[in-house]
Design a protein around this motif. Sequence first.
Motif, PDB file in Angstrom:
ATOM      1  N   GLY A 123     -10.644  -2.833   6.388  1.00  0.00           N
ATOM      2  CA  GLY A 123     -11.000  -3.779   5.125  1.00  0.00           C
ATOM      3  C   GLY A 123     -11.416  -5.146   6.044  1.00  0.00           C
ATOM      4  N   PHE A 124     -10.601  -4.975   7.178  1.00  0.00           N
ATOM      5  CA  PHE A 124     -10.293  -5.987   7.400  1.00  0.00           C
ATOM      6  C   PHE A 124     -12.035  -6.634   8.796  1.00  0.00           C
ATOM      7  CE2 PHE A 124      -9.267  -8.960  11.689  1.00  0.00           C
ATOM      8  CZ  PHE A 124      -9.203 -10.139  11.203  1.00  0.00           C
ATOM      9  N   HIS A 160      -6.118   1.472   6.216  1.00  0.00           N
ATOM     10  CA  HIS A 160      -6.808   0.605   5.276  1.00  0.00           C
ATOM     11  C   HIS A 160      -6.875  -0.848   5.428  1.00  0.00           C
ATOM     12  CE1 HIS A 160      -8.467   1.492   1.461  1.00  0.00           C
ATOM     13  NE2 HIS A 160      -8.066   0.762   1.161  1.00  0.00           N
ATOM     14  N   ILE A 161      -6.467  -0.877   5.942  1.00  0.00           N
ATOM     15  CA  ILE A 161      -6.025  -2.591   6.066  1.00  0.00           C
ATOM     16  C   ILE A 161      -7.095  -2.953   7.394  1.00  0.00           C
ATOM     17  CG2 ILE A 161      -4.266  -4.835   6.761  1.00  0.00           C
ATOM     18  CD1 ILE A 161      -2.032  -2.979   5.533  1.00  0.00           C
ATOM     19  N   GLU A 181      -1.619   5.440   6.919  1.00  0.00           N
ATOM     20  CA  GLU A 181      -2.923   5.551   6.268  1.00  0.00           C
ATOM     21  C   GLU A 181      -3.223   3.944   5.239  1.00  0.00           C
ATOM     22  OE1 GLU A 181      -2.761   9.796   4.487  1.00  0.00           O
ATOM     23  OE2 GLU A 181      -1.611   7.846   3.297  1.00  0.00           O
ATOM     24  N   LEU A 209       0.175   5.654  -0.128  1.00  0.00           N
ATOM     25  CA  LEU A 209      -0.252   5.617   1.375  1.00  0.00           C
ATOM     26  C   LEU A 209       1.199   6.426   1.991  1.00  0.00           C
ATOM     27  CD1 LEU A 209      -3.137   3.178   1.635  1.00  0.00           C
ATOM     28  CD2 LEU A 209      -3.021   5.225   0.551  1.00  0.00           C
ATOM     29  N   LEU A 256       0.597  -1.060  -0.024  1.00  0.00           N
ATOM     30  CA  LEU A 256      -0.059   0.176   0.133  1.00  0.00           C
ATOM     31  C   LEU A 256       1.052   1.286  -0.142  1.00  0.00           C
ATOM     32  CD1 LEU A 256      -2.574  -1.027   2.584  1.00  0.00           C
ATOM     33  CD2 LEU A 256      -2.774  -0.974  -0.573  1.00  0.00           C
TER      34      LEU A 256
END
Lengths: 305, 248
Positions: free
Chosen positions: A302-303, A298-299, A294, A290, A285
Amino acid sequence: MNQIDKNLLETVASLHEIPEGAYNIRKDGKSEARNSTAAIQITPKEGVDGIEIHIAPETREQSVHIPVILAKSGIQETVENDFYVGENSDVLIVAGCGIHNSGSDDSAHSGVHTFYIGKGAHVKYVEKHYGEGEGTGSRIMNPKTVVYLEEGASMEMDMTQIRGIDSTNRETTIHVGAGAEVVLTERLLTHGMQKAESRVDIFLDGADSTARILSRSVGQDQSEQIFFPCMTGNEKCFGHVQCDSIIMGDARISSIPAIRANCVDAQLIHEAAIGKIAGDQLLKLMTLGLTEEEAEEHILNGFLK
Amino acid sequence: MLKIENLQYSVAQEGKTTGILRGIDLNVEQNHFMVITGPNGGGKTTLAKCIMGLAEPTGGSIVWNGHGLTHLSITERARLGVRYGFQQPPRFKGITVRDLLTVAAGKDLSHSEECALLTQVGLCAKDYLNREVDTSLSGGELKRIEIATVLAGKASLMIFDEPEAGIDLWSFTRLTETFGKLRDRRNATILIISHQERILSMADTILMVSDGKITGRGTPEEILPQITGETVCFCKALDGNAEGGAKV
Ligand SMILES: Nc1ncnc2c1ncn2[C@@H]1O[C@H](COP(=O)(O)OP(=O)(O)O)[C@@H](O)[C@H]1O
Ligand SMILES: [Mg+2]
């Protein structure tokens, strides 16, 4: 209702205004607003705090909202709500609890929800727990959920607690009848010094019953999480438990899934994993522009989505 | 222009230092289309990672369009238009192909932009946009999504690391078309690490890297005959076998 109340309501029940259909809004230990419809009757319980929700058979495409908000510091309450879902109905039940604690006293909500789900009925149950407020008092939630699924009934349960609750002790017990199905998704993020414990017991009592537990959690800082998902197969059935956790900082996570078969035709599976965010995910990412922070966010988003 | 001078990458192993990159000097002109090849373990991926910032060189310098990259973070290099498609892309639980393309593009994409990106790598948007980039994808699917994330960035320097790996014949044809178009557009510098003759033959320049050094550089006409001539000769033992067997 003031702005704090509105924010809490929006967060826990996605409500911007008074909802359509049946609802009961509970604020600081009292019922603030209530509405029954022809098919869905909400009445106060005798002797204890709480309500009964009766959903007539064949009720379709209707919703019940029963958010709880605690805006005053120091409220401690136990509420018992019973849901009777009539045969072949198909409804959405949105429950959630938001605590705004700006004082030094602990605010605690203990909710006991019992569901009796009639033959062939389908329920989608959404529950969000959320806490905020600058006070030093703890925000505590101890939900207890009991579900009885009759023949051919099904239930989807989405239970979410992302930040804000200092201490939680959740107990969920589900009895699954013949041909009935339950899918339970639990999402949890703890941070700071928060503690969360969740115990789920599913009993696959009827022939051809199925159950899935999907638990996703993120533990940050010094928080602690313990999961005890347990699936018991008493008949020909299928059960799957999947627990997946991301551990960060100095957090501690225990994941203790159990499967028990009391019938030769019970097929039960469990998977559990705990690990930190994979380095190559962050790097990938970052190669897309990113920053590390960030990328991490983001991870996690999503998780837990 | 990409200017690499005396690039070194060494690692300490069991008390001694091993040179993985041993003095790479390389200039790549603006909008040039270069294919890098050479035996496994030669240092191609390490070179690419040093350019992207995924590996920290132990010596030398990298300059991209006048910006010294050597001490910039990965994020800063990405924002200067450098992109790298991983040889082994990671998987993400809960992140969809659409999410990843959006991050890669740095903005929300229109549906037709999303479709175009996936079509370029031989995937159908309808089937893939909402798929999670997790273990449910095959290696070849993951690899193609990886390539799409590089294309989405509208980068000025794109590095692809064995883009053909794990990809079926049909998608490979589509991929070579895509690379052909990228080359003809002449609006980005492209480095492709590849062993595929089809891709090698498209190059303006082929660069041979082995044992941490540049061992050859030239047009496909100059280099391809050498490569095909020495395919099995990178290893002494294989060399011996080849002599005892197939060679006349
Ligand atoms: N961080 C590292 N530690 C030890 N060995 C490494 C490291 N990075 C690369 N290598 C080794 O360097 C050599 C070159 O690797 P790589 O650049 O991946 O080659 P290529 O991409 O040309 O196949 C390989 O032998 C690899 O094992
Ligand atoms: Mg490589």
